[in-house]
Design a protein around this motif. Structure first.
Motif, PDB file in Angstrom:
ATOM      1  N   LEU A   1     -71.086   4.338  -5.653  1.00 45.90           N
ATOM      2  CA  LEU A   1     -71.812   5.118  -4.653  1.00 45.90           C
ATOM      3  C   LEU A   1     -71.793   6.611  -4.950  1.00 45.90           C
ATOM      4  CD1 LEU A   1     -70.591   3.397  -1.351  1.00 45.90           C
ATOM      5  CD2 LEU A   1     -72.925   3.392  -2.243  1.00 45.90           C
ATOM      6  N   GLY A   2     -70.721   7.100  -5.534  1.00 41.46           N
ATOM      7  CA  GLY A   2     -70.571   8.531  -5.736  1.00 41.46           C
ATOM      8  C   GLY A   2     -69.788   9.159  -4.596  1.00 41.46           C
ATOM      9  N   GLU A   3     -69.241  10.333  -4.840  1.00 42.84           N
ATOM     10  CA  GLU A   3     -68.313  10.972  -3.907  1.00 42.84           C
ATOM     11  C   GLU A   3     -68.895  11.168  -2.507  1.00 42.84           C
ATOM     12  OE1 GLU A   3     -65.254  14.609  -4.325  1.00 42.84           O
ATOM     13  OE2 GLU A   3     -67.364  15.177  -4.557  1.00 42.84           O
ATOM     14  N   GLU A   4     -70.087  11.730  -2.405  1.00 45.30           N
ATOM     15  CA  GLU A   4     -70.653  12.041  -1.097  1.00 45.30           C
ATOM     16  C   GLU A   4     -71.039  10.778  -0.332  1.00 45.30           C
ATOM     17  OE1 GLU A   4     -73.822  14.830  -1.636  1.00 45.30           O
ATOM     18  OE2 GLU A   4     -72.501  16.409  -2.411  1.00 45.30           O
ATOM     19  N   ASN A   5     -71.696   9.838  -1.010  1.00 47.94           N
ATOM     20  CA  ASN A   5     -72.100   8.604  -0.341  1.00 47.94           C
ATOM     21  C   ASN A   5     -70.902   7.744   0.038  1.00 47.94           C
ATOM     22  OD1 ASN A   5     -74.883   9.055  -0.329  1.00 47.94           O
ATOM     23  ND2 ASN A   5     -75.131   8.219  -2.388  1.00 47.94           N
ATOM     24  N   ALA A   6     -69.837   7.809  -0.761  1.00 45.99           N
ATOM     25  CA  ALA A   6     -68.629   7.051  -0.429  1.00 45.99           C
ATOM     26  C   ALA A   6     -68.037   7.534   0.884  1.00 45.99           C
ATOM     27  CB  ALA A   6     -67.599   7.186  -1.548  1.00 45.99           C
ATOM     28  N   TYR A   7     -68.202   8.832   1.170  1.00 44.18           N
ATOM     29  CA  TYR A   7     -67.730   9.365   2.448  1.00 44.18           C
ATOM     30  C   TYR A   7     -68.700   9.034   3.578  1.00 44.18           C
ATOM     31  CZ  TYR A   7     -66.470  12.567   6.168  1.00 44.18           C
ATOM     32  OH  TYR A   7     -66.132  13.074   7.388  1.00 44.18           O
ATOM     33  N   LEU A   8     -69.975   9.278   3.352  1.00 47.97           N
ATOM     34  CA  LEU A   8     -70.979   9.061   4.402  1.00 47.97           C
ATOM     35  C   LEU A   8     -71.079   7.607   4.829  1.00 47.97           C
ATOM     36  CD1 LEU A   8     -73.871  11.371   3.124  1.00 47.97           C
ATOM     37  CD2 LEU A   8     -72.435  11.745   5.147  1.00 47.97           C
ATOM     38  N   TYR A   9     -70.965   6.709   3.855  1.00 48.43           N
ATOM     39  CA  TYR A   9     -71.127   5.282   4.140  1.00 48.43           C
ATOM     40  C   TYR A   9     -69.808   4.530   3.977  1.00 48.43           C
ATOM     41  CZ  TYR A   9     -75.940   6.790   3.547  1.00 48.43           C
ATOM     42  OH  TYR A   9     -77.122   7.463   3.673  1.00 48.43           O
ATOM     43  N   ARG A  10     -68.710   5.177   4.335  1.00 48.83           N
ATOM     44  CA  ARG A  10     -67.394   4.592   4.094  1.00 48.83           C
ATOM     45  C   ARG A  10     -67.171   3.308   4.888  1.00 48.83           C
ATOM     46  NH1 ARG A  10     -67.181   9.158   6.972  1.00 48.83           N
ATOM     47  NH2 ARG A  10     -65.908   9.354   8.867  1.00 48.83           N
ATOM     48  N   THR A  11     -67.739   3.210   6.102  1.00 53.97           N
ATOM     49  CA  THR A  11     -67.564   1.973   6.861  1.00 53.97           C
ATOM     50  C   THR A  11     -68.226   0.797   6.141  1.00 53.97           C
ATOM     51  OG1 THR A  11     -67.469   3.170   8.958  1.00 53.97           O
ATOM     52  CG2 THR A  11     -67.963   0.821   9.073  1.00 53.97           C
ATOM     53  N   TRP A  12     -69.412   1.010   5.597  1.00 50.50           N
ATOM     54  CA  TRP A  12     -70.087  -0.037   4.833  1.00 50.50           C
ATOM     55  C   TRP A  12     -69.300  -0.371   3.566  1.00 50.50           C
ATOM     56  CZ3 TRP A  12     -73.602  -2.896   7.074  1.00 50.50           C
ATOM     57  CH2 TRP A  12     -74.352  -2.356   8.128  1.00 50.50           C
ATOM     58  N   LEU A  13     -68.661   0.636   3.002  1.00 52.26           N
ATOM     59  CA  LEU A  13     -67.848   0.402   1.813  1.00 52.26           C
ATOM     60  C   LEU A  13     -66.651  -0.486   2.150  1.00 52.26           C
ATOM     61  CD1 LEU A  13     -67.012   3.045  -0.849  1.00 52.26           C
ATOM     62  CD2 LEU A  13     -65.225   1.552  -0.020  1.00 52.26           C
ATOM     63  N   TYR A  14     -65.985  -0.205   3.294  1.00 51.17           N
ATOM     64  CA  TYR A  14     -64.865  -1.040   3.727  1.00 51.17           C
ATOM     65  C   TYR A  14     -65.333  -2.478   3.957  1.00 51.17           C
ATOM     66  CZ  TYR A  14     -62.875   3.561   4.977  1.00 51.17           C
ATOM     67  OH  TYR A  14     -62.444   4.856   4.969  1.00 51.17           O
ATOM     68  N   LEU A  15     -66.483  -2.625   4.600  1.00 51.23           N
ATOM     69  CA  LEU A  15     -67.014  -3.960   4.899  1.00 51.23           C
ATOM     70  C   LEU A  15     -67.325  -4.733   3.622  1.00 51.23           C
ATOM     71  CD1 LEU A  15     -69.406  -3.062   7.863  1.00 51.23           C
ATOM     72  CD2 LEU A  15     -67.287  -4.379   8.034  1.00 51.23           C
ATOM     73  N   GLY A  16     -67.981  -4.062   2.680  1.00 53.33           N
ATOM     74  CA  GLY A  16     -68.349  -4.716   1.429  1.00 53.33           C
ATOM     75  C   GLY A  16     -67.144  -5.090   0.590  1.00 53.33           C
ATOM     76  N   ALA A  17     -66.178  -4.183   0.489  1.00 55.26           N
ATOM     77  CA  ALA A  17     -64.987  -4.447  -0.322  1.00 55.26           C
ATOM     78  C   ALA A  17     -64.144  -5.570   0.273  1.00 55.26           C
ATOM     79  CB  ALA A  17     -64.146  -3.175  -0.447  1.00 55.26           C
TER      80      ALA A  17
END
Length: 348
Positions: free
Chosen positions: A139-155
């Protein structure tokens, strides 16, 4: 594989908003790929092979121990789910089990519970850390922060997919031991008997409903926990996390884990009932069982499961975080907005 993961972790956007390094100026040279110097400590390197393996070990300890601890409650919950006519409620279930099987009857199924959830915990927590690093890097640094909830869900969903494959055979054996009187008294008897009667599918016929139960549960478990920790430090805890003692941080971990556990129990309960009934009903499909139970039937045993899962989830996060402290595994603080994003948004 692990070399690639290490490189990804070193360049992961998680290293800025999600981790902090305490450095002694002038004593350690910068690590390639980082804009800050590496910490001169004995802490395990974030994203290293050792980091992922130790996270898996933390998962084994936290999941295996906690699920085994609540076997009596789990046994009564399963019996409530599959035979509501006989077991009226939680207290009646305990009373009847003690009367029929004695105190030893309350720990039926402890062995498949211990081994199954230890295996599941290794994949759940270990792979969650792997996928979180990988997806954040994509995702990259900025998107990893902005979409962190989706990142937690996906991981967490990705990790649980594999974790349930390890759990399924043991879960099937556990349910048969606990809900089918006379079938088997322990795992050594149950597994060969299951193989002889139904073949290998006896261990995996509940895998799909197990996914339906565990994947939403784990997504809620990790995403809700991560967000609750973030909110507790932002609005409830009176001082920043780095000023809290390790004991105070573990209390926050426990509180966030219990809140997450309540939501986990509610989201995953219907599928849990289907799994219990399916492993008891030979030759039935998940759809057949769901039709037989009906909508209200799929909520049998909800209250004991809320108590069980709330306590389990809180203890698991507490133990997992405690293992990280004991083994010097990095424990990322709540996420912080990257400086580049602050400049774009004009945030001070």
């Amino acid at each position: 594989m692990f070399t690639a993961l290490l490189d990804a972790a070193r360049n992961s956007p998680f290293k800025t908003p999600f981790t902090k390094a305490q450095c002694d100026a002038g004593t350690v040279a910068p690590v390639r790929g980082r804009s800050i110097a590496a910490a001169a400590t004995d802490e395990v390197e974030f994203g290293s092979t050792k980091f992922f393996l130790l996270c898996g070990l933390g998962g084994i300890i936290s999941c295996g121990s906690t699920h085994t601890f609540v076997v009596p409650l789990d046994l009564v919950k399963c019996r409530l789910q599959v035979d509501q006519a006989k077991y009226k409620n939680v207290f009646h279930g305990f009373k009847l089990t003690l009367a029929e099987d004695g105190s030893r009857g309350l720990v039926k199924g402890w062995a498949p519970t211990f081994f199954g959830y230890s295996a599941q915990g290794a994949f759940k927590f270990g792979l969650y850390e792997v996928f979180k690093v990988q997806y954040a890097n994509m995702l990259g640094e900025e998107n990893a922060y902005l979409y962190r909830t989706w990142l937690y869900l996906g991981a967490s969903a990705s990790a649980e997919f594999f974790a349930d494959m390890a759990l399924s055979p043991f879960e099937a054996a556990k349910v048969k031991i606990q809900t089918m009187p006379g079938f088997a008294s322990n795992m050594r008897e149950a597994m060969p008997k299951m193989m002889g009667e139904e073949g290998i599918m006896a261990f995996y016929k509940g895998l799909v409903p197990l996914w339906c139960r565990q994947i939403p549960y784990t997504m809620m478990k990790f995403a809700c926990f991560e967000k609750t920790v973030e909110l507790l430090y932002a609005y409830v805890v009176p001082k920043p996390r780095d000023q809290c003692s390790k004991g105070e941080q573990l209390i926050v971990t426990f509180a966030a884990g219990y809140i997450a556990g309540v939501f986990c129990a509610i989201v995953s309960h219907p599928a849990d009932v289907v799994v219990s009934k399916l492993n008891q009903a030979k030759g039935s499909s998940a759809i057949d069982v769901a039709k037989q139970l009906g909508f209200m039937g799929m909520w049998n045993g909800l209250m004991p499961r809320i108590i069980m899962i709330g306590t389990l989830t809180a203890l698991q996060w507490f133990i997992y975080d405690g293992v990280k402290v004991a083994l010097s595994i990095p424990r990322p603080p709540p996420p912080e907005m990257p400086e580049s994003l602050k400049k774009k948004l004009g945030v001070q």
